[in-house]
Design a protein around this motif. Structure first.
Motif, PDB file in Angstrom:
ATOM      1  N   PRO A  13       0.800  -1.229   0.000  1.00 20.64           N
ATOM      2  CA  PRO A  13       0.000   0.000   0.000  1.00 20.64           C
ATOM      3  C   PRO A  13       0.832   1.278   0.000  1.00 20.64           C
ATOM      4  O   PRO A  13       0.366   2.314  -0.456  1.00 20.64           O
ATOM      5  CB  PRO A  13      -0.845  -0.104   1.263  1.00 20.64           C
ATOM      6  N   GLN A  14       2.062   1.209   0.472  1.00 22.59           N
ATOM      7  CA  GLN A  14       2.908   2.401   0.509  1.00 22.59           C
ATOM      8  C   GLN A  14       3.272   2.891  -0.900  1.00 22.59           C
ATOM      9  O   GLN A  14       3.715   4.021  -1.067  1.00 22.59           O
ATOM     10  CB  GLN A  14       4.181   2.145   1.327  1.00 22.59           C
ATOM     11  N   LEU A  15       3.041   2.074  -1.931  1.00 18.19           N
ATOM     12  CA  LEU A  15       3.297   2.496  -3.309  1.00 18.19           C
ATOM     13  C   LEU A  15       2.254   3.493  -3.807  1.00 18.19           C
ATOM     14  O   LEU A  15       2.490   4.204  -4.779  1.00 18.19           O
ATOM     15  CB  LEU A  15       3.306   1.287  -4.248  1.00 18.19           C
ATOM     16  N   CYS A  16       1.141   3.551  -3.129  1.00 15.71           N
ATOM     17  CA  CYS A  16       0.046   4.433  -3.531  1.00 15.71           C
ATOM     18  C   CYS A  16       0.475   5.884  -3.324  1.00 15.71           C
ATOM     19  O   CYS A  16       0.848   6.282  -2.234  1.00 15.71           O
ATOM     20  CB  CYS A  16      -1.183   4.102  -2.687  1.00 15.71           C
ATOM     21  N   SER A  17       0.416   6.686  -4.399  1.00 15.63           N
ATOM     22  CA  SER A  17       0.823   8.084  -4.279  1.00 15.63           C
ATOM     23  C   SER A  17      -0.289   8.960  -3.707  1.00 15.63           C
ATOM     24  O   SER A  17      -0.022   9.996  -3.112  1.00 15.63           O
ATOM     25  CB  SER A  17       1.302   8.622  -5.629  1.00 15.63           C
ATOM     26  N   SER A  18      -1.534   8.561  -3.887  1.00 16.98           N
ATOM     27  CA  SER A  18      -2.666   9.254  -3.259  1.00 16.98           C
ATOM     28  C   SER A  18      -3.853   8.299  -3.239  1.00 16.98           C
ATOM     29  O   SER A  18      -3.928   7.378  -4.049  1.00 16.98           O
ATOM     30  CB  SER A  18      -3.040  10.528  -4.023  1.00 16.98           C
ATOM     31  N   ILE A  19      -4.742   8.550  -2.299  1.00 13.87           N
ATOM     32  CA  ILE A  19      -5.965   7.750  -2.249  1.00 13.87           C
ATOM     33  C   ILE A  19      -7.134   8.687  -1.962  1.00 13.87           C
ATOM     34  O   ILE A  19      -7.041   9.567  -1.112  1.00 13.87           O
ATOM     35  CB  ILE A  19      -5.890   6.610  -1.208  1.00 13.87           C
ATOM     36  N   THR A  20      -8.180   8.519  -2.725  1.00 13.51           N
ATOM     37  CA  THR A  20      -9.401   9.288  -2.539  1.00 13.51           C
ATOM     38  C   THR A  20     -10.475   8.331  -2.057  1.00 13.51           C
ATOM     39  O   THR A  20     -10.644   7.250  -2.628  1.00 13.51           O
ATOM     40  CB  THR A  20      -9.840   9.929  -3.869  1.00 13.51           C
ATOM     41  N   ILE A  21     -11.170   8.723  -1.007  1.00 12.86           N
ATOM     42  CA  ILE A  21     -12.270   7.914  -0.491  1.00 12.86           C
ATOM     43  C   ILE A  21     -13.566   8.641  -0.809  1.00 12.86           C
ATOM     44  O   ILE A  21     -13.744   9.800  -0.434  1.00 12.86           O
ATOM     45  CB  ILE A  21     -12.116   7.674   1.020  1.00 12.86           C
ATOM     46  N   VAL A  22     -14.445   7.967  -1.546  1.00 11.63           N
ATOM     47  CA  VAL A  22     -15.723   8.542  -1.950  1.00 11.63           C
ATOM     48  C   VAL A  22     -16.831   7.734  -1.288  1.00 11.63           C
ATOM     49  O   VAL A  22     -16.820   6.506  -1.344  1.00 11.63           O
ATOM     50  CB  VAL A  22     -15.888   8.503  -3.488  1.00 11.63           C
ATOM     51  N   ILE A  23     -17.763   8.441  -0.675  1.00 13.83           N
ATOM     52  CA  ILE A  23     -18.928   7.792  -0.061  1.00 13.83           C
ATOM     53  C   ILE A  23     -20.158   8.266  -0.822  1.00 13.83           C
ATOM     54  O   ILE A  23     -20.397   9.471  -0.938  1.00 13.83           O
ATOM     55  CB  ILE A  23     -19.032   8.140   1.434  1.00 13.83           C
ATOM     56  N   ILE A  24     -20.909   7.309  -1.360  1.00  8.72           N
ATOM     57  CA  ILE A  24     -22.119   7.639  -2.106  1.00  8.72           C
ATOM     58  C   ILE A  24     -23.337   7.165  -1.321  1.00  8.72           C
ATOM     59  O   ILE A  24     -23.435   5.997  -0.955  1.00  8.72           O
ATOM     60  CB  ILE A  24     -22.106   7.014  -3.516  1.00  8.72           C
ATOM     61  N   ASP A  25     -24.220   8.099  -1.063  1.00  8.70           N
ATOM     62  CA  ASP A  25     -25.475   7.826  -0.361  1.00  8.70           C
ATOM     63  C   ASP A  25     -26.333   6.883  -1.213  1.00  8.70           C
ATOM     64  O   ASP A  25     -26.485   7.088  -2.412  1.00  8.70           O
ATOM     65  CB  ASP A  25     -26.195   9.162  -0.149  1.00  8.70           C
ATOM     66  N   GLN A  26     -26.864   5.857  -0.608  1.00  4.78           N
ATOM     67  CA  GLN A  26     -27.768   4.941  -1.304  1.00  4.78           C
ATOM     68  C   GLN A  26     -29.087   4.801  -0.553  1.00  4.78           C
ATOM     69  O   GLN A  26     -29.772   3.795  -0.652  1.00  4.78           O
ATOM     70  CB  GLN A  26     -27.107   3.565  -1.488  1.00  4.78           C
ATOM     71  N   SER A  27     -29.438   5.860   0.204  1.00  7.66           N
ATOM     72  CA  SER A  27     -30.717   5.846   0.918  1.00  7.66           C
ATOM     73  C   SER A  27     -31.864   5.915  -0.079  1.00  7.66           C
ATOM     74  O   SER A  27     -31.664   6.109  -1.277  1.00  7.66           O
ATOM     75  CB  SER A  27     -30.781   7.027   1.900  1.00  7.66           C
ATOM     76  N   GLY A  28     -33.057   5.772   0.416  1.00  8.42           N
ATOM     77  CA  GLY A  28     -34.236   5.742  -0.439  1.00  8.42           C
ATOM     78  C   GLY A  28     -34.378   6.949  -1.350  1.00  8.42           C
ATOM     79  O   GLY A  28     -34.854   6.835  -2.480  1.00  8.42           O
ATOM     80  N   SER A  29     -33.944   8.121  -0.883  1.00  9.97           N
ATOM     81  CA  SER A  29     -34.086   9.325  -1.711  1.00  9.97           C
ATOM     82  C   SER A  29     -33.241   9.267  -2.979  1.00  9.97           C
ATOM     83  O   SER A  29     -33.522   9.980  -3.946  1.00  9.97           O
ATOM     84  CB  SER A  29     -33.706  10.573  -0.907  1.00  9.97           C
ATOM     85  N   MET A  30     -32.227   8.398  -3.008  1.00 11.17           N
ATOM     86  CA  MET A  30     -31.357   8.293  -4.190  1.00 11.17           C
ATOM     87  C   MET A  30     -32.068   7.601  -5.356  1.00 11.17           C
ATOM     88  O   MET A  30     -31.557   7.582  -6.471  1.00 11.17           O
ATOM     89  CB  MET A  30     -30.058   7.567  -3.838  1.00 11.17           C
ATOM     90  N   ARG A  31     -33.269   7.065  -5.103  1.00 12.73           N
ATOM     91  CA  ARG A  31     -34.063   6.466  -6.190  1.00 12.73           C
ATOM     92  C   ARG A  31     -34.956   7.493  -6.877  1.00 12.73           C
ATOM     93  O   ARG A  31     -35.606   7.196  -7.872  1.00 12.73           O
ATOM     94  CB  ARG A  31     -34.892   5.308  -5.640  1.00 12.73           C
ATOM     95  N   ASN A  32     -34.993   8.729  -6.334  1.00 10.70           N
ATOM     96  CA  ASN A  32     -35.805   9.784  -6.948  1.00 10.70           C
ATOM     97  C   ASN A  32     -35.297  10.098  -8.349  1.00 10.70           C
ATOM     98  O   ASN A  32     -34.097  10.147  -8.599  1.00 10.70           O
ATOM     99  CB  ASN A  32     -35.777  11.057  -6.101  1.00 10.70           C
ATOM    100  N   SER A  33     -36.235  10.311  -9.246  1.00 16.64           N
ATOM    101  CA  SER A  33     -35.915  10.599 -10.659  1.00 16.64           C
ATOM    102  C   SER A  33     -36.053  12.089 -10.932  1.00 16.64           C
ATOM    103  O   SER A  33     -36.935  12.521 -11.657  1.00 16.64           O
ATOM    104  CB  SER A  33     -36.856   9.802 -11.570  1.00 16.64           C
ATOM    105  N   ASP A  34     -35.158  12.875 -10.352  1.00 16.39           N
ATOM    106  CA  ASP A  34     -35.266  14.324 -10.504  1.00 16.39           C
ATOM    107  C   ASP A  34     -33.979  14.984 -11.001  1.00 16.39           C
ATOM    108  O   ASP A  34     -33.792  16.183 -10.850  1.00 16.39           O
ATOM    109  CB  ASP A  34     -35.737  14.967  -9.194  1.00 16.39           C
ATOM    110  N   VAL A  35     -33.104  14.194 -11.616  1.00 14.60           N
ATOM    111  CA  VAL A  35     -31.856  14.735 -12.160  1.00 14.60           C
ATOM    112  C   VAL A  35     -31.886  14.531 -13.671  1.00 14.60           C
ATOM    113  O   VAL A  35     -31.927  13.384 -14.145  1.00 14.60           O
ATOM    114  CB  VAL A  35     -30.611  14.047 -11.549  1.00 14.60           C
ATOM    115  N   ASN A  36     -31.879  15.631 -14.410  1.00 15.34           N
ATOM    116  CA  ASN A  36     -31.928  15.548 -15.875  1.00 15.34           C
ATOM    117  C   ASN A  36     -30.765  14.712 -16.417  1.00 15.34           C
ATOM    118  O   ASN A  36     -29.624  14.876 -15.996  1.00 15.34           O
ATOM    119  CB  ASN A  36     -31.877  16.944 -16.492  1.00 15.34           C
TER     120      ASN A  36
END
Length: 90
Positions: A13-36
């Motif tokens: 793991p020390q070979l990794c020059s950077s690491i980004t941690i992304v957390i994506i919400d998957q709650s019920g509201s993420m099923r809403n169809s309101d993004v074009n």
């Protein structure tokens, strides 16, 4: 090459020059169809991650030694990707 780099980052793991941690919400509201342009908010989040974050990082010179960890949050966190090399395969 992607698999080899992924294995190298797992083994050393020390070979990794950077690491980004992304957390994506998957709650019920993420099923809403309101993004074009997207079926729902969840797809929009993943689309933005790919098109606006990953692509931008690669265009700015990120290498396979830069990594991404992706966690989906619902009632608890689930690791979807761990130390995945940042490349076009991601």
């Amino acid at each position: 090459q992607h698999r080899e780099i992924k294995q190298a980052l797992k083994d050393e793991p020390q070979l990794c020059s950077s690491i980004t941690i992304v957390i994506i919400d998957q709650s019920g509201s993420m099923r809403n169809s309101d993004v074009n342009g997207f079926l729902n908010r969840s797809q929009a989040a993943y689309g933005c991650l790919a098109l606006q974050y990953v692509a931008e990082q690669l265009y700015q010179g990120a290498s396979g030694m830069d990594a991404l960890t992706l966690i989906e949050m619902n009632d608890s966190g689930t690791v979807i990707l761990e130390r995945e090399p940042l490349d076009w395969i991601l």
